[in-house]
Enzyme design. Structure first.
Site, mmCIF file in Angstrom:
data_model
loop_
_atom_site.group_PDB
_atom_site.id
_atom_site.type_symbol
_atom_site.label_atom_id
_atom_site.label_comp_id
_atom_site.label_asym_id
_atom_site.label_seq_id
_atom_site.Cartn_x
_atom_site.Cartn_y
_atom_site.Cartn_z
ATOM 1 N N SER A 138 7.024 35.158 37.889
ATOM 2 C CA SER A 138 8.170 35.774 37.229
ATOM 3 C C SER A 138 9.368 35.798 38.186
ATOM 4 O O SER A 138 9.797 34.754 38.660
ATOM 5 C CB SER A 138 7.795 37.170 36.728
ATOM 6 O OG SER A 138 8.752 37.650 35.816
ATOM 7 N N GLU A 160 5.104 34.735 26.849
ATOM 8 C CA GLU A 160 5.808 35.343 27.978
ATOM 9 C C GLU A 160 6.747 36.462 27.530
ATOM 10 O O GLU A 160 6.942 37.445 28.249
ATOM 11 C CB GLU A 160 6.620 34.273 28.722
ATOM 12 C CG GLU A 160 5.821 33.130 29.291
ATOM 13 C CD GLU A 160 5.166 33.460 30.615
ATOM 14 O OE1 GLU A 160 5.134 34.656 30.976
ATOM 15 O OE2 GLU A 160 4.680 32.543 31.276
#
Length: 731
Positions: free
Chosen positions: A304, A435
């Site tokens: 991330s 996601e």
């Protein structure tokens, strides 16, 4: 700052960081006068560390055993063999007592062996660094013991006048530093149950065995975080990954305003979090070989915001970081959230929440922030994030206002990968199918909003936010309308759950999938050895009560990679069989890539080819199979269609577009026509759809020109044939 000394507790209790482990119960002591002197001195020298028979439920299987030796329980001997049952194995046994005394003698022998081994570990586990000596703890895994060195400071505490300043190297210590517990996390909102402090710049190392000089292990350096707002590597202990014959390193770095607040000048330059990371990577380069690490096989693994950070280190023109491979999971510096485009807007808004008044300049703002309590700043950051304005997010900035040797991000992300990717290292990219689920953790109230509220949120907040983060500007109404049409408008009236899924999909595609595929394409074009994997495994809800959405959720693959310890932290449950298989596949992939630069999922998995523009292959973590062209049309919508529409709209001088938000009462997917066997959506422009009409007229003009050329060619060809045939007849 924590003292490097961590001493044993009193009264028979051993202080092990946050855990207190007591010796097992022993019989009441008998008078020691009858104990032979030799055995008494031996008993005084024995030191045993053992947990209680019952393990508290809050203590996981990774509970640590202190390597240093605490005060010992004394072994007992009988005071009078004639009046009491023999307690030790020093009294010659009678026939009736042989089994009992034989058992107790065996126990004593076993204890003696454990004591000898424990003493050796205490001596050999000390590692000598340039900063000073460090001593760690033993972590138990399902297969072996791992040695962990936790909470080692790599920089001075950024407190007082060092707040909002670049990190400075830690000067070290003069006595042994007992690295037995995680350091405090850096100040941040949302994450609860964590100890936080500004004195947070520490790192952790897990090693499979004590360094003997016979073998060197590949090194994995973990960089994690979410949207540059939060980061807490203590959620992902590294002992289970280290058990797969790797050395694992993780470290804290400053996030949100503490790490990325910027006024775009030398007083508040920003990018402090990236500078923290650079100093930690320098520490790895200087010290990891002391732990048995192979400096030629260091892999930077980012997830991330950590993946975006790692990519910044990769493309920096002067980057000479100690890494030879890189794994980017669920993020890249090309993601729209990975760059702050108007950092002064966020800084001013933060000062308003903190009551600093009008900000006349960076010096005034810095003085105000230095006087504020850390909790006040954290609460102000949390309010900024909840407001949903993309310009209120703190993130890396392009720092061309600094001298070249001081710059951390000298170029825009896309320009950097195209112009400054000077290191041709193996690159492994990965993403998960869902996601966008991470936004449900930040915007938790989405699960409780009505259909009308959700639609207003999508049209008035989410779509403008994503549009702005992609850099299209405030007047990109054509781009906004296309996003609305492709995602939230697909939900029929009243279908709340479907609308939530479409919102997640918009966030997934625009903020994660498209940037990761763009990174793979650009890296491949630059000659980097690039591979891509996709996680489609339906995991448990990693966000617990905040969402009931299932799928391959953001962050789940990191929990599986560091399982079972990390998995238990999230779910308090053991892995299922399928989850165990996925975990082993992930660990095998990471180990193989760290060792050779070539990933493969298992010994018998199909050949995993490189990702190239001609052959965009990717591996499925769930099935282990190899595929091509991951969601090609969705990716093209973000990476090709929307930029072209924006350019076309901006190039039309007569375009005066305004908001085109019209509540949809029917499913727009039914408004389609068949063209050449394909379903093509028909966009109906409203009264203010001048840009659509202009685009249609341009296309009509191009078609007419092409038709004219074709007709002229046909006429000329026929005339030429007639002239040729007339000439032949005359001959």
């Amino acid at each position: 700052m924590r003292s490097p000394h961590r001493l044993a507790g009193k009264g028979g209790t051993w202080s092990l960081g946050r855990l207190h482990m007591h010796p097992p119960p022993i019989p009441p002591p008998a008078p020691s006068s009858s104990l032979p002197a030799t055995s008494q001195s031996m008993n005084e020298s024995l030191r045993v560390l053992a947990p209680e028979p019952h393990q508290p439920e809050w203590m996981d299987d990774g509970a640590m055993m202190d390597i240093q030796r605490p005060s010992p329980p004394k072994l007992l001997a009988p005071s009078s063999p004639a009046t009491e049952r023999p307690q030790g194995c020093f009294v010659f046994p009678t026939a009736s007592s042989v089994p009992l005394k034989a058992t107790r003698c065996s126990v004593l022998a076993l204890v003696t062996v454990v004591v000898v081994v424990q003493g050796a570990l205490a001596h050999d586990s000390i590692i000598r660094l340039r900063q000073g000596n460090v001593q760690g703890v033993i972590r138990e895994t399902s297969t072996r013991q791992i040695y962990a060195y936790l909470g080692i400071p790599y920089a001075k505490p950024p407190v007082g006048n060092l707040r909002f300043q670049p990190p400075r190297r830690h000067e070290g210590w003069t006595t042994t530093f007992f690295a037995t517990e995680f350091g405090a996390a850096c100040p941040q909102p949302f994450l609860t149950g964590l100890q936080m402090s500004e004195d947070c710049l520490t790192l952790n190392v897990w090693i499979p065995e004590l360094p003997r000089g016979f073998r060197q292990y590949p090194v994995i350096v973990l960089l994690e975080g979410e949207l540059f707002v939060t980061s807490a590597p203590s959620r992902f202990p590294g002992q289970d990954l280290a058990a797969s014959d790797m050395i694992v390193v993780s470290f804290n770095y400053r996030t949100n305003a503490f790490g990325f607040l910027s006024w775009e000048d030398r007083v508040l330059p920003g990018n402090l979090g990236l500078r923290d990371q650079s100093l930690a990577l320098q520490w790895v380069a200087e010290n990891i070989d002391k732990f048995g690490g192979d400096l030629t096989k260091v892999t930077l693994l980012g997830h991330s915001a950590g993946a975006a950070s790692a990519a910044y280190h990769l493309v920096h023109p002067r980057s000479q970081g100690p890494f030879q491979q890189m794994i980017l999971m669920s993020g890249t510096h090309l993601a729209p959230w990975a760059l702050s485009r108007q950092p002064r807007v966020a800084s001013r808004r933060l000062s308003e929440h903190l009551g600093c008044g009008y900000v006349s300049g960076s010096s005034y703002l810095l003085g105000c922030l230095e006087r504020k309590d850390v909790d006040q700043i954290v609460k102000a950051v949390e309010r900024l994030v909840e407001e949903g304005n993309p310009y209120y997010l703190f993130a890396p900035v392009v720092d061309t206002f600094l001298r070249p040797e001081e710059q951390v991000v000298p170029l825009e992300p896309l320009s950097a990968i195209r112009e400054s990717a000077n290191r041709r290292i193996p690159l492994l990219l990965g993403l998960s199918e869902n996601e966008g689920s991470v936004m449900l953790y930040i915007k938790r109230e989405i699960n409780y909003m009505t259909f009308d509220d959700l639609r207003r949120y999508a049209h008035e907040i989410l779509v403008p936010m994503v549009t702005s983060l992609h850099g299209y500007g405030e007047d990109a109404e054509v781009v906004k309308r296309m996003m609305e049409y492709a995602y939230p408008d697909k939900a029929r009236l009243g279908e709340t759950y479907t609308l939530v899924l479409e919102i997640i999909e918009l966030f997934t595609d625009g903020m994660f999938k498209a940037p990761v595929i763009k990174m793979a394409e650009e890296a491949s074009r630059r000659g980097l050895n690039t591979h891509l994997f996709v996680n489609t495994f339906v995991s448990r809800d990693i966000y617990r009560s905040y969402t009931n959405i299932s799928g391959a959720l953001h962050g789940a693959e990191l929990a599986y990679l560091f399982s079972p310890t990390a998995y238990r932290k999230f779910f308090s449950l053991p892995l299922t069989y399928n989850e165990e298989q996925l975990s082993q596949r992930l660990k095998s992939m990471v180990y193989n890539f760290a060792s050779s630069g070539l990933p493969f999922l298992s010994q018998y998995s199909p050949r995993w080819g490189r990702f190239t523009l001609a052959s965009p292959t990717y591996a499925s973590l769930e099935s282990g199979q190899i595929h091509e062209d991951y969601q090609q049309h969705k990716v093209a919508f973000w990476n090709q269609l929307l930029p072209e529409l924006y350019i076309l709209d901006q190039s039309n001088p007569g375009s005066t577009t305004t908001s085109t938000h019209r509540p949809t009462t029917v499913n727009p997917t039914t408004e389609q026509q068949s063209l050449g066997g394909c379903l093509v959506p028909v966009i109906q422009p409203g009264a203010d759809g001048a840009s659509y009409q202009s685009a249609v007229w341009v296309l009509v003009g191009v078609v007419l020109v092409l038709l004219g050329v074709i007709i002229a060619y046909i006429v000329c060809s026929r005339r030429r044939k007639r002239l040729t045939s007339g000439t032949l007849r005359s001959q």
